[in-house]
Motif scaffolding. Sequence first.
Motif, PDB file in Angstrom:
ATOM      1  N   LEU A  66      -9.963   1.674   3.397  1.00  0.00           N
ATOM      2  CA  LEU A  66      -8.819   1.376   4.156  1.00  0.00           C
ATOM      3  C   LEU A  66      -7.890   2.580   4.710  1.00  0.00           C
ATOM      4  N   GLN A  67      -7.957   3.316   3.885  1.00  0.00           N
ATOM      5  CA  GLN A  67      -6.833   4.562   4.253  1.00  0.00           C
ATOM      6  C   GLN A  67      -7.916   5.336   5.349  1.00  0.00           C
ATOM      7  N   ASN A  68      -9.310   5.418   5.058  1.00  0.00           N
ATOM      8  CA  ASN A  68     -10.152   6.255   6.060  1.00  0.00           C
ATOM      9  C   ASN A  68     -10.200   5.578   7.501  1.00  0.00           C
ATOM     10  N   ARG A  69     -10.195   4.196   7.352  1.00  0.00           N
ATOM     11  CA  ARG A  69     -10.286   3.653   8.558  1.00  0.00           C
ATOM     12  C   ARG A  69      -9.031   3.685   9.489  1.00  0.00           C
ATOM     13  N   ALA A  70      -7.936   3.655   8.937  1.00  0.00           N
ATOM     14  CA  ALA A  70      -6.728   3.769   9.572  1.00  0.00           C
ATOM     15  C   ALA A  70      -6.783   5.207  10.166  1.00  0.00           C
ATOM     16  N   ARG A  71      -7.185   6.131   9.491  1.00  0.00           N
ATOM     17  CA  ARG A  71      -7.033   7.451  10.054  1.00  0.00           C
ATOM     18  C   ARG A  71      -8.012   7.653  11.093  1.00  0.00           C
ATOM     19  N   GLU A  72      -9.352   7.215  10.904  1.00  0.00           N
ATOM     20  CA  GLU A  72     -10.357   7.335  12.099  1.00  0.00           C
ATOM     21  C   GLU A  72     -10.024   6.433  13.141  1.00  0.00           C
ATOM     22  N   ASN A  73      -9.053   5.461  13.098  1.00  0.00           N
ATOM     23  CA  ASN A  73      -8.772   4.686  14.144  1.00  0.00           C
ATOM     24  C   ASN A  73      -7.611   4.724  14.831  1.00  0.00           C
ATOM     25  N   GLY A  74      -6.858   5.830  14.349  1.00  0.00           N
ATOM     26  CA  GLY A  74      -5.665   6.409  15.064  1.00  0.00           C
ATOM     27  C   GLY A  74      -4.555   5.268  14.480  1.00  0.00           C
ATOM     28  N   MET A  75      -4.477   4.836  13.507  1.00  0.00           N
ATOM     29  CA  MET A  75      -3.520   3.958  13.074  1.00  0.00           C
ATOM     30  C   MET A  75      -2.359   4.876  12.278  1.00  0.00           C
ATOM     31  N   ASP A  76      -1.318   5.475  13.131  1.00  0.00           N
ATOM     32  CA  ASP A  76      -0.463   6.263  12.384  1.00  0.00           C
ATOM     33  C   ASP A  76       0.830   5.753  12.186  1.00  0.00           C
ATOM     34  N   HIS A  77       1.099   4.373  12.465  1.00  0.00           N
ATOM     35  CA  HIS A  77       2.231   3.640  12.036  1.00  0.00           C
ATOM     36  C   HIS A  77       2.174   2.321  12.217  1.00  0.00           C
ATOM     37  N   PHE A  93     -10.059  -0.881 -10.308  1.00  0.00           N
ATOM     38  CA  PHE A  93     -10.123   0.542 -10.789  1.00  0.00           C
ATOM     39  C   PHE A  93     -10.460   0.578 -12.373  1.00  0.00           C
ATOM     40  N   ARG A  94     -11.209   1.978 -12.413  1.00  0.00           N
ATOM     41  CA  ARG A  94     -11.547   2.111 -13.934  1.00  0.00           C
ATOM     42  C   ARG A  94     -10.103   2.535 -14.610  1.00  0.00           C
ATOM     43  N   LYS A  95     -10.024   1.821 -15.729  1.00  0.00           N
ATOM     44  CA  LYS A  95      -8.582   2.312 -16.468  1.00  0.00           C
ATOM     45  C   LYS A  95      -8.550   3.720 -17.053  1.00  0.00           C
ATOM     46  N   GLY A  96      -7.628   4.414 -16.750  1.00  0.00           N
ATOM     47  CA  GLY A  96      -7.454   5.684 -17.200  1.00  0.00           C
ATOM     48  C   GLY A  96      -7.475   6.726 -16.005  1.00  0.00           C
ATOM     49  N   SER A  97      -7.766   6.091 -14.748  1.00  0.00           N
ATOM     50  CA  SER A  97      -7.880   6.819 -13.638  1.00  0.00           C
ATOM     51  C   SER A  97      -6.317   6.978 -12.946  1.00  0.00           C
ATOM     52  N   THR A  98      -5.796   8.191 -12.651  1.00  0.00           N
ATOM     53  CA  THR A  98      -4.852   8.268 -12.182  1.00  0.00           C
ATOM     54  C   THR A  98      -4.489   8.442 -10.764  1.00  0.00           C
ATOM     55  N   VAL A  99      -3.583   8.541 -10.156  1.00  0.00           N
ATOM     56  CA  VAL A  99      -3.556   8.945  -8.627  1.00  0.00           C
ATOM     57  C   VAL A  99      -4.356   9.555  -8.209  1.00  0.00           C
ATOM     58  N   CYS A 100      -5.315   9.432  -7.037  1.00  0.00           N
ATOM     59  CA  CYS A 100      -6.306  10.044  -6.441  1.00  0.00           C
ATOM     60  C   CYS A 100      -7.610  10.241  -7.221  1.00  0.00           C
ATOM     61  N   GLU A 101      -7.523   9.545  -8.387  1.00  0.00           N
ATOM     62  CA  GLU A 101      -8.886   9.788  -9.286  1.00  0.00           C
ATOM     63  C   GLU A 101      -9.778   8.686  -9.109  1.00  0.00           C
ATOM     64  N   MET A 102      -9.587   7.843  -8.745  1.00  0.00           N
ATOM     65  CA  MET A 102     -10.450   6.617  -8.824  1.00  0.00           C
ATOM     66  C   MET A 102     -11.519   6.736  -7.590  1.00  0.00           C
ATOM     67  N   GLU A 103     -12.629   7.349  -7.905  1.00  0.00           N
ATOM     68  CA  GLU A 103     -13.840   7.216  -6.921  1.00  0.00           C
ATOM     69  C   GLU A 103     -14.700   6.338  -7.130  1.00  0.00           C
ATOM     70  N   HIS A 104     -15.167   5.506  -5.899  1.00  0.00           N
ATOM     71  CA  HIS A 104     -16.048   4.329  -6.103  1.00  0.00           C
ATOM     72  C   HIS A 104     -17.356   4.920  -5.733  1.00  0.00           C
ATOM     73  N   ARG A 105     -18.518   4.669  -6.410  1.00  0.00           N
ATOM     74  CA  ARG A 105     -19.638   5.092  -5.936  1.00  0.00           C
ATOM     75  C   ARG A 105     -20.317   3.704  -5.157  1.00  0.00           C
ATOM     76  N   HIS A 129       0.828  -1.288  -0.009  1.00  0.00           N
ATOM     77  CA  HIS A 129       0.082  -0.128   0.065  1.00  0.00           C
ATOM     78  C   HIS A 129       1.019   1.255  -0.099  1.00  0.00           C
ATOM     79  N   VAL A 130       0.975   1.606  -1.240  1.00  0.00           N
ATOM     80  CA  VAL A 130       1.777   3.071  -1.431  1.00  0.00           C
ATOM     81  C   VAL A 130       0.731   4.268  -1.848  1.00  0.00           C
ATOM     82  N   CYS A 131       0.333   4.822  -0.560  1.00  0.00           N
ATOM     83  CA  CYS A 131      -1.003   5.597  -0.773  1.00  0.00           C
ATOM     84  C   CYS A 131      -0.479   6.892  -1.898  1.00  0.00           C
ATOM     85  N   PRO A 132       0.762   7.430  -1.651  1.00  0.00           N
ATOM     86  CA  PRO A 132       0.853   8.493  -2.759  1.00  0.00           C
ATOM     87  C   PRO A 132       0.733   7.981  -4.079  1.00  0.00           C
TER      88      PRO A 132
END
Lengths: 543, 238
Positions: B111-122, B208-220, B98-101
């Motif tokens: 997953l990222q949201n749960r980590a933030r909400e639950n204080g998983m900082d390392h 993911f949908r092809k063509g989406s780049t970093v940060c662009e993949m929004e799931h509905r 998981h290399v978020c950037p």
Amino acid sequence: MEKSELEAIADKERRARKPVCVSCCTAAGCLSANGGEVLEGLRAAVPADGADERIEVRAVGCMKLCSRGPLVRTQGPAGGTEKPPDEILYERVAPADTGALIRAAVNNVRAEHPAIDLSQPFFTRQKPIVLENCGRIEPERIESYIEANGYRALHLALREKAPAEVVKEITRSGLRGRGGAGFPAGVKWALVAKSPSERKYVVCNADEGDPGAFMDRSILESDPHRVLEGMAIAAYAVGASQGYIYIRGEYPLAINRLQSAIRTARRLGLLGGRIFDSPFDFNVDLRIGAGAFVCGEETALMASIEGKRGSPSPRPPYPAEHGLWGHSTLINNVETLANVAPILLHGADWFASVGTEKSKGTKVFALAGKIANTGLIEVPMGISLREIVEDIGGGIPGGRVKAVQTGGPSGGCIPAEHLDTPVDYESLASLGSIMGSGGMIVMDESNNMVDVARFFMEFCMDESCGKCIPCRAGTVQMHGLLKKICDGEATADDLALLENLCDMVKHTSLCGLGQTSPNPVLSTLRFFRHEYENLLVAEAIGT
Amino acid sequence: MKVTTLKINGQLVSASPGATVLEAARENGVEIPTLCELEGISNVGACRLCLVEIAGSPRLQPACVTEAAEEMEVQTDTERLKRYRRMTLELLFAERNHVCPVCVANGHCELQNRARENGMDHVRFPYQHPDLPVDITHDRFGVDHNRCILCTRCVRVCDEVEGAHTWDLSGRGTQSIVITDLNQPWGEADTCTTCGKCVEACPTGAIFRKGSTVCEMEHRRDRIRFITDARKKQEWNP
Ligand SMILES: Cc1cc2nc3c(=O)[nH]c(=O)nc-3n(C[C@H](O)[C@H](O)[C@H](O)COP(=O)(O)O)c2cc1C
Ligand code: SF4
Ligand code: SF4
Ligand code: SF4
Ligand code: FES
Ligand code: FES
């Protein structure tokens, strides 16, 4: 089939018995040591000069001291003679020895071949209930089982007892599940019996996946009809008409014997429609597992029978409410079901008189490790570990017991200072181990406890189904930390992290595999913490 | 309508009959972290993030598959549960890559949201760095196994809602991997109807949908619930 026909078969079988009986073990342990050729050799060696009227060669099941196989037992002329029948158990018999053994048996003398002392505690301290026919009857001949009182309990149940009475008898006996958790069998049967489900199933769990365990295999190879009879009685008691035996594919011999047992029982009308002229129908089919340990877990096992991926589901709902294809299902272990017929025949009180207050009857163990006698044993509940290890097992030749491992990858190591602990569900649990399904490994001073824990963790890691995160990813990390400790690269922080992770995996995993996977670590930490600490380094390597 | 009354974190609340503890909590504005659960498909109780304490029960219970019962007393946020949740999330981050950037789902990832909400900082556990493939043989979508958390939402939505059953699991334990058809490349999976339901359902950047780049993949992700509600309840407005 009538009771009289059953007796007629038994009579015929008895009359056909010959004065001198030579029995050869044909269970997997001895077969793998060339027992098959020994049997052929014995048969070929019977002289055709009239002596064959007096001697018979029987292919029997496991005679328990498997490590000294192939085993051959000879019994002299029974009854009527001036001498009591002599029983001699020859060890490590090779095909070339068979002629001499047969000659000696015919002449009723002892052959010049190493024999096992049958008066030693290994045999005398055992209490055979489940294994009473094991090594005595011929597993591939239903007549042999019928001679040994087989299918009488089923007749008794079908013709003389109401289903509810059968359930009550099992409840009163105090029989608990032998598959590991020790849940009272009668309570489970009553739950299924009460279920309004219009179809019900009985499942025999023969997946036996603990490393080194072979209790259920031996029962199925040596006395398959007893398990079928137990299933039929269970089905009658709970109102099921279809049974499945889920057996692992690694047990080809047991599968063969079960298949032929089902066939012959059906031919005699002991399975199928209107058994013993009662309205009760019951059929049994085999389902072969592909060797995943987790498929022994009941919800995974049922998924596998349904043809789905064998991964567990959260309970509740339990199989008794929502089992195979959504119907109420009774699932019991092989050994649990093998106790059923004797309980009905001899009564709940008789069964309950063996064992302890809360753990009734006997338990079969596969005794292994550094001790003198390894093999299959059946002991009354409440016997001490010391009696098993030192008397039955004959102790460790030239060594000292360090610990006894019970319960395999879900269990723990009990140190030597607790050897006087009685073997019952509660006492073993209070020491952080479990009764388990019957694996028992005796360890000496050469066993490193951290490495033992690492071994079992590796097993759990490889066998995790991967459905839930704590077990799938947690076993990998616990194994990594254990390896780091074994390699002498871990710090006190690593050990603390390991303990935290054990706690978390134990309490958050979905099924028993994950929940119990930390047990070998926790129990060795409890009694052998110094072995972990001795391996730690002050500073993390490379920092 | 008869309701179930129970206590969540000491508060007396009511829930619709048959509701799970998770639904009861949501109806009453109590957040319980989840990952494998998705409204509109069946629940499997697999991720274990939603475990709660129930008075009288020796075991922690997954809120998503436990039915709320009369007079039940539920704790959703004890120190112990928080500790377990953080550790569960750590295990997930260490398991694959998981290399978020550089991830398509960065900023829109459960997953990222749960980590933030639950204080998983390392993450205290060593990263496993498995060598995993990316399959971009499908015309419109791709699957990056490095980001997959094996929640099986894709498997369930494809089977239960679309009825195609393109997805399934192969292997076991940490070697498990989601596959299309009989482990063919997605682009060659005949059963796939290209409906895109798995794409919407996936909690992470794995599908993911092809063509989406970093940060662009929004799931509905609420589309799945919308479809099932429309079918079952004839409700057409979300
Ligand atoms: C990972 C796992 C593996 C298991 N394997 C077996 C097995 O091989 N044989 C068995 O009888 N029970 C096994 N069990 C226990 C079964 O789930 C179930 O409790 C048992 O078959 C019930 O029968 P009993 O009440 O007669 O013991 C296993 C449980 C777990 C969690
Ligand atoms: S505890 Fe392990 S074996 Fe059991 S469901 Fe979870 S991953 Fe599968
Ligand atoms: S899937 Fe989520 S957690 Fe994983 S790299 Fe992408 S954004 Fe980060
Ligand atoms: S691909 Fe996405 S939806 Fe499918 S299991 Fe992996 S994380 Fe879950
Ligand atoms: S297998 Fe022959 S004695 Fe056990
Ligand atoms: S949300 Fe309940 S276990 Fe995943």
